[in-house]
Structures are given as structure tokens and as C-alpha cells.
Design a protein around this motif. Structure first.
Motif, mmCIF file in Angstrom:
data_model
loop_
_atom_site.group_PDB
_atom_site.id
_atom_site.type_symbol
_atom_site.label_atom_id
_atom_site.label_comp_id
_atom_site.label_asym_id
_atom_site.label_seq_id
_atom_site.Cartn_x
_atom_site.Cartn_y
_atom_site.Cartn_z
ATOM 1 N N GLN A 76 0.621 -0.995 0.199
ATOM 2 C CA GLN A 76 0.502 0.182 -0.430
ATOM 3 C C GLN A 76 1.123 1.504 0.085
ATOM 4 N N ASP A 77 2.372 1.726 0.535
ATOM 5 C CA ASP A 77 3.015 2.862 1.030
ATOM 6 C C ASP A 77 3.405 3.382 -0.635
ATOM 7 N N LEU A 78 3.771 1.988 -1.324
ATOM 8 C CA LEU A 78 4.194 1.774 -2.262
ATOM 9 C C LEU A 78 2.927 2.660 -3.424
ATOM 10 N N LEU A 79 2.293 1.617 -3.788
ATOM 11 C CA LEU A 79 0.899 2.240 -4.232
ATOM 12 C C LEU A 79 0.714 4.195 -3.472
ATOM 13 N N ASP A 80 0.564 3.943 -1.767
ATOM 14 C CA ASP A 80 0.640 5.514 -1.851
ATOM 15 C C ASP A 80 1.572 6.555 -2.987
ATOM 16 N N GLN A 81 2.736 6.383 -3.148
ATOM 17 C CA GLN A 81 4.060 7.184 -3.407
ATOM 18 C C GLN A 81 3.776 7.098 -5.156
ATOM 19 N N PHE A 82 3.237 5.966 -5.869
ATOM 20 C CA PHE A 82 3.591 6.882 -7.287
ATOM 21 C C PHE A 82 1.423 6.512 -7.737
ATOM 22 N N SER A 83 1.989 7.249 -8.992
ATOM 23 C CA SER A 83 0.682 7.428 -9.449
ATOM 24 C C SER A 83 0.202 6.509 -10.253
ATOM 25 N N ARG A 84 -1.377 6.642 -10.648
ATOM 26 C CA ARG A 84 -1.760 5.180 -11.580
ATOM 27 C C ARG A 84 -1.412 5.912 -12.977
ATOM 28 N N GLY A 85 -0.805 6.749 -13.312
ATOM 29 C CA GLY A 85 0.324 6.935 -14.583
ATOM 30 C C GLY A 85 1.428 5.662 -14.878
ATOM 31 N N ASP A 86 2.278 5.867 -13.561
ATOM 32 C CA ASP A 86 3.201 5.257 -13.315
ATOM 33 C C ASP A 86 2.374 3.671 -13.378
ATOM 34 N N LEU A 87 1.644 3.253 -12.878
ATOM 35 C CA LEU A 87 1.752 2.085 -12.947
ATOM 36 C C LEU A 87 0.777 1.912 -14.179
ATOM 37 N N VAL A 88 0.483 2.676 -14.990
ATOM 38 C CA VAL A 88 0.095 2.096 -17.058
ATOM 39 C C VAL A 88 0.740 1.773 -17.367
ATOM 40 N N ARG A 89 1.621 2.890 -16.935
ATOM 41 C CA ARG A 89 3.159 2.503 -17.432
ATOM 42 C C ARG A 89 3.550 1.693 -17.287
ATOM 43 N N VAL A 90 3.688 1.164 -16.623
ATOM 44 C CA VAL A 90 4.572 -0.246 -16.467
ATOM 45 C C VAL A 90 3.533 -1.066 -16.788
ATOM 46 N N LEU A 91 2.468 -1.163 -16.753
ATOM 47 C CA LEU A 91 1.571 -2.763 -17.301
ATOM 48 C C LEU A 91 1.305 -2.869 -18.718
ATOM 49 N N ASP A 92 1.804 -0.762 -19.519
ATOM 50 C CA ASP A 92 1.246 -1.086 -20.684
ATOM 51 C C ASP A 92 2.559 -1.624 -21.133
ATOM 52 N N VAL A 93 3.711 -1.748 -21.067
ATOM 53 C CA VAL A 93 5.045 -2.162 -21.298
ATOM 54 C C VAL A 93 5.218 -3.542 -21.097
ATOM 55 N N LEU A 94 4.776 -4.141 -20.021
ATOM 56 C CA LEU A 94 4.515 -5.385 -19.770
ATOM 57 C C LEU A 94 3.733 -6.285 -20.876
ATOM 58 N N VAL A 95 2.294 -5.312 -21.036
ATOM 59 C CA VAL A 95 1.623 -6.472 -21.474
ATOM 60 C C VAL A 95 2.097 -6.107 -22.943
ATOM 61 N N THR A 96 2.644 -5.241 -23.799
ATOM 62 C CA THR A 96 3.083 -5.312 -25.325
ATOM 63 C C THR A 96 4.354 -5.647 -25.324
ATOM 64 N N GLN A 97 4.891 -6.166 -24.166
ATOM 65 C CA GLN A 97 6.336 -6.622 -24.551
ATOM 66 C C GLN A 97 6.288 -8.043 -23.981
ATOM 67 N N GLU A 98 5.595 -8.485 -24.058
ATOM 68 C CA GLU A 98 4.666 -10.044 -23.530
ATOM 69 C C GLU A 98 5.414 -10.912 -24.651
ATOM 70 N N PRO A 99 4.857 -11.025 -25.937
ATOM 71 C CA PRO A 99 5.363 -11.521 -27.307
ATOM 72 C C PRO A 99 6.479 -11.838 -27.292
ATOM 73 N N ILE A 100 7.201 -10.478 -27.131
ATOM 74 C CA ILE A 100 8.580 -10.412 -27.858
ATOM 75 C C ILE A 100 9.054 -11.109 -26.598
ATOM 76 N N PHE A 101 9.044 -11.277 -24.779
ATOM 77 C CA PHE A 101 9.949 -11.401 -24.369
ATOM 78 C C PHE A 101 10.091 -13.015 -23.783
ATOM 79 N N ARG A 102 8.399 -13.146 -24.925
ATOM 80 C CA ARG A 102 7.826 -15.045 -25.056
ATOM 81 C C ARG A 102 8.677 -15.374 -26.085
#
Ligand code: ADP
Ligand code: MG
Ligand code: ZN
Length: 391
Positions: free
Chosen positions: A316-342
């Protein structure tokens, strides 16, 4: 101990024993009590969530010598024969292997005769979406003119494959994922009644791995018991399932958000060292970031997240320190890079690269924002008054 199949020995025998399907059991019980029962049911939903079990309980409720009753006696010959699968009046067929029109014609022959002994003839058709089109049509005729005392219970994991004509002639029940805490409770009950020695955290990990399917939870449970015997720890489950601990996921996300390449690299190194499958790590991290984003966006996220996470305050502390935009950016990259990773030749390098890239993107972000602001300046002035009117 021998090989065990807990899912079979622990099949629920009564409506009250069914876990996590309260709406369905309540509706069925009420219908039985009031005598207002549909003659055709369609049970749809996740594998291992109780469809077949409920079909058999309903059959007992209808045909029990003391019934129809929401609480079948379980001891009369109707009840015991249904439990053992040898009742003449309750037939179960697996549509996956009996999907032809001839099979349905046979069924129509069968239902023309009166029931052998019991109140109703009950036909349970499992995996009904596997029926051929002509078999569906034959079935439809029977559903349109239901012979007296014949009850159909159709079950499927793939509702979208059921023709609308069948849907409109059945009463439909949607079996949901079973909440993980209810799976934990059931596992705890089994552990206690079988006198096994199992850590609570081991049970929590097993239920997390189940995806809300009780059957999957029980088969994972059997797998671990087979490997460990009667004493089971969290570490046993972790090493057998290759579960990635929440603390590791949190370390990775924190490393990315706080731009600590050292933390990210050393955590990946640990995971490799402990023999984790990095593909599993990638999936777990993606699910973790997704759930974190949900928790950041919704007041009460308990219904929307895949599972609950330990390390409550640190997360929760970590979530409080960062914005939704930060998390969106991380998820965006993880999802779009998944086929490359695989398809990466070396998953470790690919994972390192993707996470380090995220750190670099974050460093670039403020610059991006400045550029965007500059570009938006003229339009922003025009849009502003309209926005105000709306609020
Ligand atoms: N809702 C539930 N409550 C308790 N046990 C369940 C439940 N759903 C599934 N199970 C367990 O999983 C096994 C398989 O369930 P089943 O009813 O055949 O699932 P489905 O037909 O939905 O695939 C059961 O024997 C039981 O041990
Ligand atoms: Mg089934
Ligand atoms: Zn009975």
C-alpha cells in the motif's frame, strides 16, 4: 498413503456443502420447496466450480424417497444410486463423446418410457456445447415438448457455443469463480478432517494457484501431498508449484518505480538462482501490476483483483507513493512486450531489458510531458471553457 484423489472423495453431497455458489443453491432450494421447478436447466461456467456436483445434488433432491426436498436423505436407494452413478432414472452422458444425432435419438427413445422407479427421469448432459448441430436440433424438439417428469440438466464450460434456441428454453445458472478465501476454508476443513499437518500459508498458496476452481485447488493439493507426505509447509508448495513470492514481485515493481536498476537486477538474479521459471515470473508480475493498478483505481478492489496479497502495508505504501499513470506505464510495457519476451532466446536478458527500459522511460517521462504540454497549448485554451461547463 497411496495416490489420492481428494476431488472425488470430497465431492459435495448436499446444497449446503457446495462452496461459493450461494445464489445458485438458494434459488434451487426455493424452487424445490415451492414446487415450481423448470424442466430444463443450463449450468455454465468455470471448470471445477461445482456444475456436475450441483446436477447430482439436484437429482437427489428431486428423486429422494423423502422428497422432493432441498435436503435429500443421502441414504435411500435413490440417493445412494445417484451418488454412485448407477441410478436407472438418472443418466449422465458426456456430450464430448456422444455428440451425434443418433445419441440424441436414443435419448428420446429412452425418455419415452416411464421412469424405472423414481419420481423423475433426469438427464444430465455434460459438455453440452460439444453436440453437433443436428444433435442440438433433436434435443430442441424434446425441450419444446417435454415429456412429463423428465428433467434436463445441461452443463457447459463454453456458454457462447450454445445456440440461442436452447438458451431460451432453459433456466440458466452461471457458476462463478469460487472466492479464494472460501477455497482456503474448504482446504482447511479437509486438512483437519484428514489429520494432516499443513501450514496456513501453504493453503493460501494452493488456493492462489487454483484460479477459483475448486477442482484445480484439490488437484494441486494432491500433487503437493504426494511429494511431501502428511506435513506440508509453505516452502514445499512454493518449490513444487514454482510460485513466485509476493515479496519478489513487490521488489521488482518497487525497483522499477523507484528507478533502482540494482534492485531489479539483483532480484532477477535471485529468482534465477532459486530455479524459477522466468515465464511464470513474468506472468505473476503482470498480474501483480494489473491488480496494483486496480487497487489504485477502485475504492474496494476485493471483487476485481485476481487474489489478495500479503505484505499489506509495504504494498500500500508503494501504491501511495506513485500515480496511476506510473502503473499504467509499467503495465502497458509488460503487456505489449509479452510476445517479445515469450519468444526471447534468453528470457533472463529479455526480462532485464524490459524492466530496465521501464526505468529509462520513467526518466524520460517528464520531458515527454513538457513536450506534450507545449504541443497542447493552443488547443488547451479552446477546450478549457467547454470543460468547465460540463462540471
Ligand atoms: N462449489 C464447490 N464446492 C465444493 N467443492 C467443489 C465445488 N466445485 C467443485 N468442487 C470440487 O471439485 C470436484 C469437481 O467438481 P465438479 O462439480 O465436477 O465441477 P464442474 O462440473 O463444474 O467441472 C468436486 O468433486 C469437488 O471436490
Ligand atoms: Mg463437470
Ligand atoms: Zn434419499
Amino acid at each position: 498413503m497411496g495416490s489420492r484423489v481428494t476431488a472425488l472423495t470430497w465431492r459435495p453431497q448436499t446444497f449446503d456443502e457446495l462452496v461459493g455458489q450461494d445464489v445458485i443453491t438458494r434459488t434451487l432450494k426455493n424452487a424445490i420447496t415451492s414446487g415450481r421447478l423448470h424442466h430444463a436447466f443450463l449450468f455454465s461456467g468455470l471448470r471445477g466450480s461445482g456444475k456436475t456436483s450441483t446436477a447430482r445434488i439436484l437429482a437427489k433432491a428431486l428423486n429422494c424417497e423423502t422428497g422432493p426436498t432441498p435436503t435429500p436423505c443421502l441414504t435411500c436407494s435413490s440417493c445412494t444410486e445417484i451418488r454412485d452413478g448407477n441410478s436407472l432414472d438418472v443418466v449422465e452422458i458426456d456430450a464430448a463423446s456422444n455428440n451425434s444425432v443418433d445419441n440424441i435419438r436414443e435419448l428420446r427413445e429412452w425418455i419415452r418410457y416411464n421412469s424405472a422407479r423414481d419420481r423423475n427421469k433426469i438427464y444430465i448432459i455434460d459438455e453440452v456445447h460439444m453436440l453437433s448441430t443436428s444433435a442440438f436440433n433433436a434435443l430442441l424438439k424434446t425441450l419444446e415438448e417435454p415429456p412429463e417428469n423428465v428433467i434436463f440438466i445441461l452443463a457447459t464450460t463454453e456458454l457462447h457455443k450454445i445456440p440461442a434456441t436452447i438458451l431460451s428454453r432453459t433456466q440458466q445458472f452461471d457458476f462463478r469463480q469460487i472466492p479464494l478465501f472460501k477455497i482456503e476454508q474448504r482446504l482447511q476443513e479437509i486438512v483437519e478432517s484428514e489429520g494432516l499437518d499443513v501450514e496456513a500459508e501453504a493453503i493460501a498458496l494452493i488456493s492462489q494457484a487454483s484460479g477459483g476452481s475448486m477442482r484445480d485447488a484439490l488437484s494441486v493439493f494432491d500433487q503437493v501431498v504426494a511429494a511431501t507426505g502428511e506435513r506440508m509447509t509453505r516452502l514445499d508448495v512454493q518449490s513444487i508449484l514454482g510460485v513466485v513470492e509476493d515479496a519478489n514481485l513487490l521488489d521488482l515493481l518497487e525497483g522499477v518505480l523507484k528507478a533502482s536498476a540494482a534492485q531489479v537486477l539483483s532480484r532477477i538474479s535471485d529468482l534465477v538462482h532459486f530455479g524459477h521459471d522466468l515465464k511464470q515470473v513474468y506472468d505473476a508480475l503482470t498480474a501483480f501490476v494489473r491488480d496494483s493498478l486496480v487497487m489504485k483505481s477502485v475504492e474496494d478492489a476485493s471483487e476485481l483483483v485476481q487474489r489478495s496479497y500479503g505484505h499489506g502495508t509495504r504494498h500500500q505504501d508503494l501504491l501511495d507513493q506513485f500515480s496511476r499513470g506510473d502503473l499504467v506505464r509499467v503495465l502497458d510495457v509488460l503487456v505489449t512486450q509479452e510476445p517479445i519476451f515469450r519468444h526471447a532466446f534468453e528470457p533472463r536478458f529479455a526480462l532485464e531489458l524490459i524492466l530496465l527500459k521501464l526505468i529509462e522511460i520513467r526518466k524520460l517521462a517528464p520531458l515527454e510531458e513538457v513536450l506534450a504540454q507545449i504541443q497542447e497549448l493552443p488547443t488547451a485554451a479552446v477546450v478549457e471553457p467547454a470543460k468547465k461547463k460540463l462540471t
